[in-house]
Design a protein around this motif. Structure first.
Motif, PDB file in Angstrom:
ATOM      1  N   GLY A 216       0.813  -1.214   0.000  1.00  0.00           N
ATOM      2  CA  GLY A 216       0.000   0.000   0.000  1.00  0.00           C
ATOM      3  C   GLY A 216       0.839   1.253   0.000  1.00  0.00           C
ATOM      4  N   GLY A 217       2.148   1.130   0.248  1.00  0.00           N
ATOM      5  CA  GLY A 217       3.031   2.285   0.258  1.00  0.00           C
ATOM      6  C   GLY A 217       4.453   1.789   0.348  1.00  0.00           C
ATOM      7  N   PRO A 218       5.414   2.646   0.091  1.00  0.00           N
ATOM      8  CA  PRO A 218       6.799   2.172   0.057  1.00  0.00           C
ATOM      9  C   PRO A 218       7.359   1.856   1.434  1.00  0.00           C
ATOM     10  N   MET A 219       8.138   0.788   1.482  1.00  0.00           N
ATOM     11  CA  MET A 219       8.909   0.444   2.689  1.00  0.00           C
ATOM     12  C   MET A 219      10.353   0.713   2.299  1.00  0.00           C
ATOM     13  N   LEU A 220      11.008   1.608   2.994  1.00  0.00           N
ATOM     14  CA  LEU A 220      12.389   1.911   2.652  1.00  0.00           C
ATOM     15  C   LEU A 220      13.286   0.719   3.020  1.00  0.00           C
ATOM     16  N   LEU A 221      14.386   0.565   2.272  1.00  0.00           N
ATOM     17  CA  LEU A 221      15.219  -0.628   2.434  1.00  0.00           C
ATOM     18  C   LEU A 221      15.682  -0.827   3.878  1.00  0.00           C
ATOM     19  N   GLU A 222      16.152   0.259   4.511  1.00  0.00           N
ATOM     20  CA  GLU A 222      16.674   0.106   5.880  1.00  0.00           C
ATOM     21  C   GLU A 222      15.573  -0.380   6.817  1.00  0.00           C
TER      22      GLU A 222
END
Ligand code: AMP
Length: 506
Positions: free
Chosen positions: A281-287
């Motif tokens: 549903g939305g971006p999850m940042l890599l870290e």
């Protein structure tokens, strides 16, 4: 074909199995749920004159009563129109105008807003009914024994998109679309059976409610938390007390949950009965994804989808969250590989490089309700234009850069905010970050960053700038930083860049 059959079949094959839990209390078994649904469907048809093809709008906070209302509307051949309970009455009024429902069902928490919205939309107050009243009223009606027959292309769910890129649009989802969504999930993300439980931690009007369908198809249980909302300590308690619990969450919710578990020394409790958190549903940042995978190894899955192709474009199943897996970081930075029933193409020269993501699949919606022009703009010769920008790597993993409209164009060069966000979030002081463009006379747009900080930290512009310098081309470095106590989220937990645009302009 009617997806209501999933419930009928589970009730016939495992009548005594638990269907719905409210907190720690058993609420209904499958026989009880099917009976309630059959009676409610009879009542909807006889008293409220709901006919096949009509629309039943549901404006309810998470509540076990959501289930009988939802399935009864389908059972009598109507389509459901669930709305997020946090919407403003003006927004609900506009959606009533668009969807023109035969009936609107609300619960205690939404009664005032729903009634006000009916008035604003110039509809009779008689069009609204409380779920509790319906539950009492349906007792007097013999159950409709089976779901009304529908065609595969008939509409089951009128799904209003979250409107992150403008006003919400109503995606028409057919029984076939939802049938394929459920089987794709079970076959390619998480195999389910009657031992599983779906916890409704996110709004049942959206992704969490959509997953009711595969869980009911598998004869598994649903669990509605007593608070009816996303309350981290309550969710940790429920994980500690349950087995094979899974739930859908926006990435921002996972970060909050993990932070609470760490602060209260309860990561073991969170892990205890948790089978899988499916995020999307939305971006999850890599870290953030790496940190989550470390705390919850093998207990995460990601899906990328949108209302127009419900929950089913690409997926990263739990096996991809094993830190020992080859290409672990590259996988985590992606949204995974396409589902089997979905073709993904990048609208770029020769299909290579970065461009808009196009999708073709029997899962793609039938179109937008009453909007043939928007439909024609969005679905071209069978290809859905997602409005998302990304690329496919040589391993076949899809990487999302941004929404096309979030792209920053500075001095004629495209800058993808996601790339800058991925760098900034690595700094220990940064809790949440959103990068956006601010109008500039010189460059057209400047890159600026909005942050919330971890407890005990203050803004360290020099350190953040140095981090960017080490990792990004100079023109991508933010020209200004704005610190907020928390970044604004829309009703679905997604960071609201529209609201932030005002902050950076001011
Ligand atoms: P909605 O139709 O309201 O559910 O919003 C769908 C949009 O959310 C997509 O077009 C994407 O921009 C975004 N989205 C969905 N899943 C992901 C994901 N796994 N990663 C990043 N963005 C996502």
């Amino acid at each position: 074909m009617n997806i209501g059959r999933f419930l009928q079949r589970s009730a016939e094959s495992r009548p005594e199995d638990l269907a719905v839990r409210h907190g720690t209390r058993r609420w209904l078994d499958y026989a009880g749920l099917a009976e309630r649904v059959g009676r409610t469907a009879a009542c909807l048809a006889k008293v409220h004159d709901v006919r096949p093809g009509d629309r039943v709008m549901i404006v309810m906070q998470n509540d076990p009563e959501f289930l009988p209302v939802f399935w009864a509307a389908l059972w009598c051949g109507a389509s459901v129109v669930p709305l997020n309970a946090k919407l403003h009455r003006n927004e609900i009024a506009a959606l009533i105008g668009q969807a023109d429902p035969r009936l609107l069902v609300f619960n205690e928490g939404t009664a005032d807003t729903a009634k006000a919205a009916l008035g604003l939309a110039d509809r009779s107050a008689d069009l609204g009914i409380a779920a509790g009243t319906l539950a009492g009223r349906c007792r007097g009606y013999p159950p409709l024994p089976a779901p009304v027959e529908r065609e595969p292309d008939d509409i089951a769910w009128l799904f209003f998109t979250s409107g992150t890129t403008g006003t919400p649009k109503g995606a028409l989802l057919s029984h076939r679309n939802l049938d394929l969504m459920a089987s794709s999930f079970i076959e390619e993300v998480l195999p389910l059976d009657s031992r599983d439980t779906l916890l409704h931690a996110a709004p049942m009007s959206h992704g969490s409610g959509m997953y009711m369908i595969p869980w009911v198809a598998a004869g598994a249980a649903q669990l509605v938390p007593l608070s009816g909302r996303f309350d981290e300590p309550e969710i940790i308690d429920l994980c500690a007390q349950s087995r094979r619990l899974s739930f859908f969450a926006a990435p921002t919710m996972i970060q909050r949950l993990i932070r609470t578990a760490i602060e209260r020394d309860r990561t073991e409790d969170l892990r205890a009965g948790l089978r899988c958190i499916v995020y999307g549903g939305g971006p999850m940042l890599l870290e953030s994804a790496k940190a989550a995978a470390e705390i919850l190894p093998g207990r995460l899955a990601q899906i990328y989808g949108q209302g127009e192709c419900p929950m089913t474009i690409t997926r990263l199943p739990p096996g991809d969250f094993d830190p020992k897996a080859r290409d672990f970081e590259r996988r985590l930075a992606s949204v995974g590989k396409p589902f089997r029933r979905v073709s993904v193409r990048i609208d770029a020269p020769n299909g290579e490089g970065i461009g808009e993501i196009l999708v073709k699949s029997p899962l793609v919606m039938r179109g937008y309700a009453d909007d043939p022009e928007a439909t024609a703009r969005t679905v071209e010769r069978g290809w859905l234009r997602t409005g998302d920008v990304g690329c496919i790597d040589d391993g076949g993993y899809l990487h999302l850069s941004d929404r096309a409209k979030d792209l920053i164009i500075s001095g004629g060069t495209n800058i993808y905010p996601r790339e800058v966000e991925d760098v900034l979030v690595r700094h220990e002081s940064v809790c949440e970050v959103a990068v956006l463009g601010r109008a500039s006379d010189e460059w057209g747009e400047d890159v600026v960053a909005c942050l919330s900080l971890n407890r005990g930290h203050s803004l360290e512009i020099e350190a953040l700038d140095a981090l960017c310098k080490d990792n990004l081309a100079g023109f991508k470095r933010p020209k200004a930083y704005f610190v907020l106590p928390e970044l604004p989220k829309n009703a679905y937990g997604k960071i609201d860049k529209k609201a932030l645009a005002g902050t950076v302009r001011a």
